[in-house]
Write a protein that holds these residues in place. Structure first.
Motif, PDB file in Angstrom:
ATOM      1  N   ASP A 145      -5.334   0.575  -6.253  1.00 19.93           N
ATOM      2  CA  ASP A 145      -5.530   1.676  -7.257  1.00 19.93           C
ATOM      3  C   ASP A 145      -4.987   0.983  -8.600  1.00 19.93           C
ATOM      4  N   ASN A 174      -4.404   4.253  -2.694  1.00 18.50           N
ATOM      5  CA  ASN A 174      -3.135   5.050  -1.816  1.00 18.50           C
ATOM      6  C   ASN A 174      -2.257   5.781  -2.845  1.00 18.50           C
ATOM      7  N   PHE A 176      -0.469   5.493  -5.235  1.00 21.85           N
ATOM      8  CA  PHE A 176       0.948   4.858  -5.790  1.00 21.85           C
ATOM      9  C   PHE A 176       0.652   3.486  -6.183  1.00 21.85           C
ATOM     10  N   SER A 177       1.301   3.219  -7.137  1.00 22.86           N
ATOM     11  CA  SER A 177       1.924   1.671  -7.921  1.00 22.86           C
ATOM     12  C   SER A 177       3.267   1.599  -7.607  1.00 22.86           C
TER      13      SER A 177
HETATM   14 MG   LIG Z   1      -1.876   1.782  -4.579  1.00 22.83          MG
END
Ligand SMILES: [Mg+2]
Ligand SMILES: Cc1ncc(C[n+]2csc(CCOP(=O)(O)OP(=O)(O)O)c2C)c(N)n1
Length: 324
Positions: A145, A174, A176-177
Motif C-alpha cells: 500500500d 496490509n 501499514f508502511s
Molecule cells: Mg503495507
C-alpha cells in the motif's frame, strides 16, 4: 463454493508451502546464520497463491521486499531462495542479494527489489518490452500500500494505460508502511482503484484473505490482459502477522492493537480454505497430513542444501550476478 478440484488443491498447497517455508525461517533465524533481513508474508499468502496460479511459466513476475510468497507461488526454486537468504554462492543471486533480491529467470521471476515502488516502473518497462517484441507474456507486479504513494506508481499506470501494456498491478494493502497506518499517510477517502480507473485502467478490489476470491479476480484480470485489452489493477486487503522486518511478533510496540491482530488471525487464509476443502470433500485430514509431510521434507532438504553450500569466493565480489 464451485471450484475445480485440481485448482483448489494447488491453491491450498501453494499457500501452505509458503507458510511452512516462512515458519522454518522463523525457527532458524535466531541461529544467526541467515545474515540478511527478512520480511515475512505470513498471513498474506492467499494473494501470491491466488494470482500466480493463473500465470504461465513464460509470464513475468516482479515484487518488492516482501516477496518470498510471490517467488514460491510463481515456481521459483526453493533451494536457491534459501541459499540466497543464507548468503551462499548457490543462491539465486549468488549470495550477494539476500531475501530482498530474488530472481529465477527459468520461472519468469525477473526480480524483486526493496526500494519501495522502485519495481513498478521496471515491471512496466518489461511489459513494454514484451509488447514491442510481441511475446505474448503477462507481467505481474506485486507491491504494498505504501508503494502506491510514490510518484513512479502514477507514472507507471499512466504509461501502461497509454501503451495498453500487458501488465497486472497488484497492491497488497496490509494497512501499514512499517509502523505507519494508512490514516497518517493518505487522505481518508483516497481510492487507488478510482485513480487507476481515471487513467483508463480496469480493476477490482477484493478480500486478500480469501484465496478463491483472489483467484477469480486474478483470472478475470489476466484473461483481459491476454486478450490485448491493456493493463489491469487489483487491490487486496490483508494483514501481516509478524513484525515488519524479522521473525518476531511486535504487537507490544503499540502501533497496532492485539485486538486487530487477533481479529485478522481468525481470518487466516489457509485455515479458512482448509475448512472449506474439508467441508466440500476435496481433501480429508489424512491427505492434508501427508501434504504437510511432503512439504516438510522438501523444506528440510532445501535447508540442508543452503547450509551446506559454500559462501561466494571473494574474487566473485564485483562479478556480474546474472551474466550467464
Ligand atoms: Mg503495507
Ligand atoms: C523509497 C524507500 N523509502 C523507504 C524505504 C524503507 N521501507 C522499507 S519497507 C517500507 C514499508 C513499505 O510498506 P508497503 O509498501 O505497504 O509494504 P509492506 O511492508 O507493508 O508489505 C519502507 C518505508 C524503502 N525501502 N524505500
Amino acid at each position: 463454493m464451485k471450484i475445480d478440484k485440481k485448482i483448489a488443491i494447488s491453491l491450498y498447497y501453494s499457500m501452505l508451502r509458503i507458510r511452512m517455508v516462512e515458519e522454518k525461517i522463523v525457527e532458524l533465524y535466531s541461529e544467526q546464520e541467515m545474515r540478511c533481513p527478512v520480511h515475512l508474508c505470513i498471513g498474506q499468502e492467499a494473494i501470491a497463491a491466488g494470482v500466480c496460479v493463473n500465470l504461465l511459466k513464460k509470464d513475468y513476475l516482479f515484487s518488492s521486499h516482501r516477496s518470498h510468497g510471490h517467488y514460491l507461488a510463481k515456481g521459483g526454486d526453493l533451494k536457491q531462495m534459501l541459499a540466497e537468504i543464507y548468503g551462499k554462492a548457490t543462491g539465486c543471486s549468488k549470495g550477494k542479494g539476500g531475501s530482498m533480491h530474488l530472481v529465477d529467470l527459468s520461472a519468469g521471476i525477473l526480480g524483486t527489489t526493496p526500494i519501495v515502488a522502485g519495481i513498478i516502473p521496471i515491471a512496466t518497462g518489461a511489459a513494454f518490452g514484451t509488447k514491442m517484441k510481441d511475446e505474448g507474456n503477462v507481467t505481474a507486479v506485486f507491491f504494498g500500500d505504501a508503494a502506491a504513494e510514490e510518484g513512479v506508481f502514477f507514472e507507471s499506470l499512466n504509461f501502461a494505460s497509454l501503451k495498453k501494456l500487458p501488465v497486472l498491478f497488484i497492491c497488497e494493502n496490509n494497512f501499514f508502511s512499517v509502523y505507519s497506518p494508512l490514516s497518517v499517510r493518505q487522505p481518508e477517502k483516497r481510492d487507488n482503484l478510482s485513480l487507476a480507473k481515471s487513467l483508463g485502467i480496469k480493476g477490482a478490489k477484493g478480500n486478500g484473505n480469501d484465496v478463491f476470491e483472489v483467484y477469480k479476480l486474478a483470472k478475470k484480470a489476466i484473461l483481459n490482459i491476454r486478450k490485448g485489452k491493456g493493463p489491469y489493477y487489483l487491490e487486496f486487503d490483508t494483514y501481516r502477522w509478524r513484525e515488519h522486518c524479522g521473525p518476531n511478533f511486535d504487537n507490544d510496540l503499540g502501533y497496532r492493537t492485539e485486538r486487530d491482530f487477533l481479529k485478522w488471525k481468525k481470518k487466516c487464509p489457509i485455515g479458512l480454505f482448509e475448512k472449506k476443502l474439508i467441508d466440500c470433500g476435496i481433501l480429508n485430514s489424512s491427505q492434508i497430513k501427508s501434504l504437510k509431510q511432503d512439504i516438510r521434507e522438501e523444506i528440510n532438504d532445501a535447508v540442508s542444501f543452503a547450509k551446506n553450500s559454500p559462501y561466494p569466493e571473494s574474487k566473485e565480489m564485483l562479478s556480474d550476478v546474472y551474466a550467464d
